[in-house]
Design a protein around this motif. Sequence first.
Motif, PDB file in Angstrom:
ATOM      1  N   LEU A 270     -20.076 -31.933 -29.989  1.00  0.00           N
ATOM      2  CA  LEU A 270     -19.936 -30.138 -29.797  1.00  0.00           C
ATOM      3  C   LEU A 270     -20.235 -29.342 -30.814  1.00  0.00           C
ATOM      4  CD1 LEU A 270     -19.864 -28.021 -27.462  1.00  0.00           C
ATOM      5  CD2 LEU A 270     -17.080 -27.851 -28.729  1.00  0.00           C
ATOM      6  N   PHE A 271     -21.607 -28.410 -31.545  1.00  0.00           N
ATOM      7  CA  PHE A 271     -21.892 -28.404 -32.688  1.00  0.00           C
ATOM      8  C   PHE A 271     -22.243 -26.201 -32.596  1.00  0.00           C
ATOM      9  CE2 PHE A 271     -25.684 -27.722 -34.931  1.00  0.00           C
ATOM     10  CZ  PHE A 271     -25.089 -26.629 -36.456  1.00  0.00           C
ATOM     11  N   PRO A 272     -20.435 -26.211 -32.924  1.00  0.00           N
ATOM     12  CA  PRO A 272     -19.629 -24.582 -32.212  1.00  0.00           C
ATOM     13  C   PRO A 272     -20.229 -23.698 -32.479  1.00  0.00           C
ATOM     14  CG  PRO A 272     -17.836 -25.598 -32.875  1.00  0.00           C
ATOM     15  CD  PRO A 272     -19.015 -26.484 -32.897  1.00  0.00           C
ATOM     16  N   TYR A 273     -21.262 -23.507 -33.722  1.00  0.00           N
ATOM     17  CA  TYR A 273     -21.734 -22.479 -34.262  1.00  0.00           C
ATOM     18  C   TYR A 273     -22.855 -22.579 -33.225  1.00  0.00           C
ATOM     19  CZ  TYR A 273     -25.400 -19.513 -36.930  1.00  0.00           C
ATOM     20  OH  TYR A 273     -26.586 -19.379 -37.333  1.00  0.00           O
ATOM     21  N   MET A 274     -23.628 -23.092 -32.996  1.00  0.00           N
ATOM     22  CA  MET A 274     -24.807 -23.203 -32.173  1.00  0.00           C
ATOM     23  C   MET A 274     -24.427 -22.613 -30.376  1.00  0.00           C
ATOM     24  SD  MET A 274     -27.531 -23.818 -33.962  1.00  0.00           S
ATOM     25  CE  MET A 274     -28.378 -23.498 -32.510  1.00  0.00           C
ATOM     26  N   GLU A 275     -23.590 -22.920 -30.346  1.00  0.00           N
ATOM     27  CA  GLU A 275     -22.782 -22.387 -28.914  1.00  0.00           C
ATOM     28  C   GLU A 275     -23.005 -21.064 -29.071  1.00  0.00           C
ATOM     29  OE1 GLU A 275     -22.093 -24.131 -25.805  1.00  0.00           O
ATOM     30  OE2 GLU A 275     -21.860 -26.046 -26.538  1.00  0.00           O
ATOM     31  N   PHE A 276     -22.374 -20.262 -29.938  1.00  0.00           N
ATOM     32  CA  PHE A 276     -22.108 -19.234 -30.099  1.00  0.00           C
ATOM     33  C   PHE A 276     -23.478 -18.077 -30.298  1.00  0.00           C
ATOM     34  CE2 PHE A 276     -21.357 -15.993 -33.975  1.00  0.00           C
ATOM     35  CZ  PHE A 276     -21.730 -14.378 -32.741  1.00  0.00           C
ATOM     36  N   GLN A 277     -24.995 -18.862 -31.367  1.00  0.00           N
ATOM     37  CA  GLN A 277     -25.357 -18.959 -31.353  1.00  0.00           C
ATOM     38  C   GLN A 277     -26.887 -18.689 -29.878  1.00  0.00           C
ATOM     39  OE1 GLN A 277     -26.887 -16.958 -34.186  1.00  0.00           O
ATOM     40  NE2 GLN A 277     -25.431 -17.665 -34.016  1.00  0.00           N
ATOM     41  N   ARG A 278     -26.392 -19.634 -29.133  1.00  0.00           N
ATOM     42  CA  ARG A 278     -27.130 -19.835 -27.213  1.00  0.00           C
ATOM     43  C   ARG A 278     -26.572 -18.699 -26.704  1.00  0.00           C
ATOM     44  NH1 ARG A 278     -27.044 -25.139 -23.856  1.00  0.00           N
ATOM     45  NH2 ARG A 278     -24.459 -25.228 -24.119  1.00  0.00           N
ATOM     46  N   PRO A 440     -31.074 -25.528 -28.690  1.00  0.00           N
ATOM     47  CA  PRO A 440     -32.603 -24.870 -28.685  1.00  0.00           C
ATOM     48  C   PRO A 440     -32.461 -24.455 -30.232  1.00  0.00           C
ATOM     49  CG  PRO A 440     -30.695 -23.292 -27.172  1.00  0.00           C
ATOM     50  CD  PRO A 440     -29.831 -24.625 -27.227  1.00  0.00           C
ATOM     51  N   LYS A 441     -33.370 -24.502 -30.820  1.00  0.00           N
ATOM     52  CA  LYS A 441     -33.698 -24.025 -31.538  1.00  0.00           C
ATOM     53  C   LYS A 441     -33.806 -22.626 -32.179  1.00  0.00           C
ATOM     54  CE  LYS A 441     -36.914 -24.305 -36.015  1.00  0.00           C
ATOM     55  NZ  LYS A 441     -38.565 -24.786 -36.224  1.00  0.00           N
ATOM     56  N   PRO A 442     -32.897 -22.433 -32.330  1.00  0.00           N
ATOM     57  CA  PRO A 442     -32.810 -20.339 -33.542  1.00  0.00           C
ATOM     58  C   PRO A 442     -34.339 -19.834 -33.134  1.00  0.00           C
ATOM     59  CG  PRO A 442     -31.495 -21.473 -34.989  1.00  0.00           C
ATOM     60  CD  PRO A 442     -32.330 -22.792 -33.850  1.00  0.00           C
ATOM     61  N   ASP A 443     -34.186 -18.756 -32.710  1.00  0.00           N
ATOM     62  CA  ASP A 443     -35.704 -17.740 -32.872  1.00  0.00           C
ATOM     63  C   ASP A 443     -35.505 -16.981 -33.743  1.00  0.00           C
ATOM     64  OD1 ASP A 443     -34.131 -16.062 -31.591  1.00  0.00           O
ATOM     65  OD2 ASP A 443     -35.381 -15.064 -30.211  1.00  0.00           O
ATOM     66  N   LYS A 445     -34.507 -14.071 -34.239  1.00  0.00           N
ATOM     67  CA  LYS A 445     -34.423 -12.917 -33.579  1.00  0.00           C
ATOM     68  C   LYS A 445     -33.155 -12.102 -33.192  1.00  0.00           C
ATOM     69  CE  LYS A 445     -39.574 -12.448 -32.556  1.00  0.00           C
ATOM     70  NZ  LYS A 445     -39.775 -13.113 -32.367  1.00  0.00           N
ATOM     71  N   LEU A 446     -32.329 -13.468 -32.204  1.00  0.00           N
ATOM     72  CA  LEU A 446     -31.330 -13.132 -32.305  1.00  0.00           C
ATOM     73  C   LEU A 446     -30.658 -14.398 -32.176  1.00  0.00           C
ATOM     74  CD1 LEU A 446     -31.827 -12.240 -28.230  1.00  0.00           C
ATOM     75  CD2 LEU A 446     -31.082 -11.418 -29.403  1.00  0.00           C
ATOM     76  N   SER A 447     -30.950 -15.302 -32.223  1.00  0.00           N
ATOM     77  CA  SER A 447     -30.235 -16.888 -33.309  1.00  0.00           C
ATOM     78  C   SER A 447     -31.146 -16.677 -34.104  1.00  0.00           C
ATOM     79  CB  SER A 447     -30.232 -17.477 -32.141  1.00  0.00           C
ATOM     80  OG  SER A 447     -31.292 -17.909 -31.339  1.00  0.00           O
ATOM     81  N   PHE A 448     -29.497 -17.383 -35.331  1.00  0.00           N
ATOM     82  CA  PHE A 448     -29.599 -17.592 -36.891  1.00  0.00           C
ATOM     83  C   PHE A 448     -29.553 -19.746 -36.602  1.00  0.00           C
ATOM     84  CE2 PHE A 448     -29.274 -13.818 -35.319  1.00  0.00           C
ATOM     85  CZ  PHE A 448     -30.118 -12.697 -36.094  1.00  0.00           C
TER      86      PHE A 448
END
Length: 547
Positions: A270-278, A440-443, A445-448
């Motif tokens: 689990l990758f908490p930061y990436m869950e936030f970005q999702r 998913p890779k951050p875009d 714009k919304l995710s970083f």
Amino acid sequence: MAEIERESMDYDVVIVGAGPAGLSAAIRLKQLDPDLEVVVLEKGSEVGAHILSGAVLDPCGLDALIPDWKEKGAPLNVPVKTDNFYILGEAGKVRVPNWPMPPLMKNHGNYIVSMGNVCRWMAEQAEALGVEVFPGMSCSELVYDGDTVTGVIAGEFGRQADGTPGPGYEPGMVLNGKYVLLAEGVRGSLSKQVIAKYDLAEGKEPQKYGLGMKEIWEIDPAKHREGTVTHTMGWPLGSNAGGGSFIYHAENNQVFIGFVVHLNYENPHLFPYMEFQRLKHHPEVAELLEGGKRVAYGARAISEGGWQSIPKVVFPGGALLGCSAGLVNVPRIKGNHNAMLSGKAAAEAAHAAIAAGRQRDELTEYEDDLRSGPIAKDLKKVRNVKPLWSKYGLSASLTLGGFDMWTNTLGFSLLGTVGHGKSDAAATGKAEDFAPIAYPKPDGKLSFDRLTNVSFSMTNHEESQPCHLKLKDPELPVRVNLPVYGGPSARYCPAGVYEFVGEGAETKFQINFQNCVHCKTCDIKDPEQNINWTVPQGGDGPNYPNM
């Protein structure tokens, strides 16, 4: 090595940490006796630099401490107008109605605030009363006389990477107090020491934690709804972890958006930061943020153990305040009011003791107040929500936890007090038992990506100093954590501090301590408890503007 000689200063009360708990204690002490010598030491570059909270503030703590806070200009400018709660699916949402929720869950009368700005205002009130507030002063050691805490060492600068004094070394000062109040926030380094030294957690449930990540966005004014509070559960975490999001419409077309992941998750992939970005790509959230811009980012751990995990809060010579004691009300996602109440109660106990000619003993009056006063009334009612969620999942916790909160509101509980079980570190499973998670890779714009976002925390550390993230066994990350747990530190850290570089026999564990935002997640979640978070030089770390 020769013993370091330090100058010393004597105070009546030494307070470590200029958060809501520490500043409340300082203000109350000077309200009670203007002649008391009180000092507050803050490791951030300024008061508020290390403060991160949602935050919807219940003003009951401020009401008790400074009843005329409105007249004095406290930055509580956005009363809550609308309260929403949703369970998210990947593309939709289901609203949970407000009417079945117990009264304690209502946000009527609360305010959307920047706690960083609230603490800056509180520091002004404290200084106006004669409190000495020193930012940029990390407290690196406790000072003892026998078995009693007598003070702290603060303001040590200039050690080299190997720990030896450099050419510009400043040894810091000893600040002695009749009482030392530790208000360091969650998992404070000195607090952790006294809890262990005096076995303050004996007979208590293990403390539980969450990782809270937050961004501030400036959004299209047409979409802004000042005073709107929204909480969500469900997607994207699903059954992988407990947690959820908050979206608060603050002033000046700003939105505070945050995500909390309970740190007792089992899947080490689990990758908490990436869950936030999702989360920000959910249609409801994406629509709100599109056309806006992120202006700040930060993260910190949250104490979630509640009533049954509060350690004994007094020890010879001092006391634990606020999040150092773990006073967050988890279902309400609020702890600042209890932090203020604990600071006030500890100050009243210290003042009474000093007035009676006592010093450096245990402030049992503060312990009694915490166990029977307003903090107890707040936390006892909700004590079973977190363990029910951990044991039985989201749906059961909403039903059972809601029922238990209602019965506790009426003065009884059919469940008694439910235990937490394992620590968050011990809850971590082996990598081979769980499927990896593709993110998913951050875009952009919304995710970083993490490092881009960390730059929006304005964090900085003097690189020539010793690394403040200490490994008990430097070889253990590569020998155990990588093969057994899949190297979870590379994912659980929301600032990209930890990484495994190289391959095979050449693999090395790298610590990029310059990125650290002082969230303490590594100290909590490392499955082998191999990482010890200590304070860096004063003034280092994040420089949050209005978190």
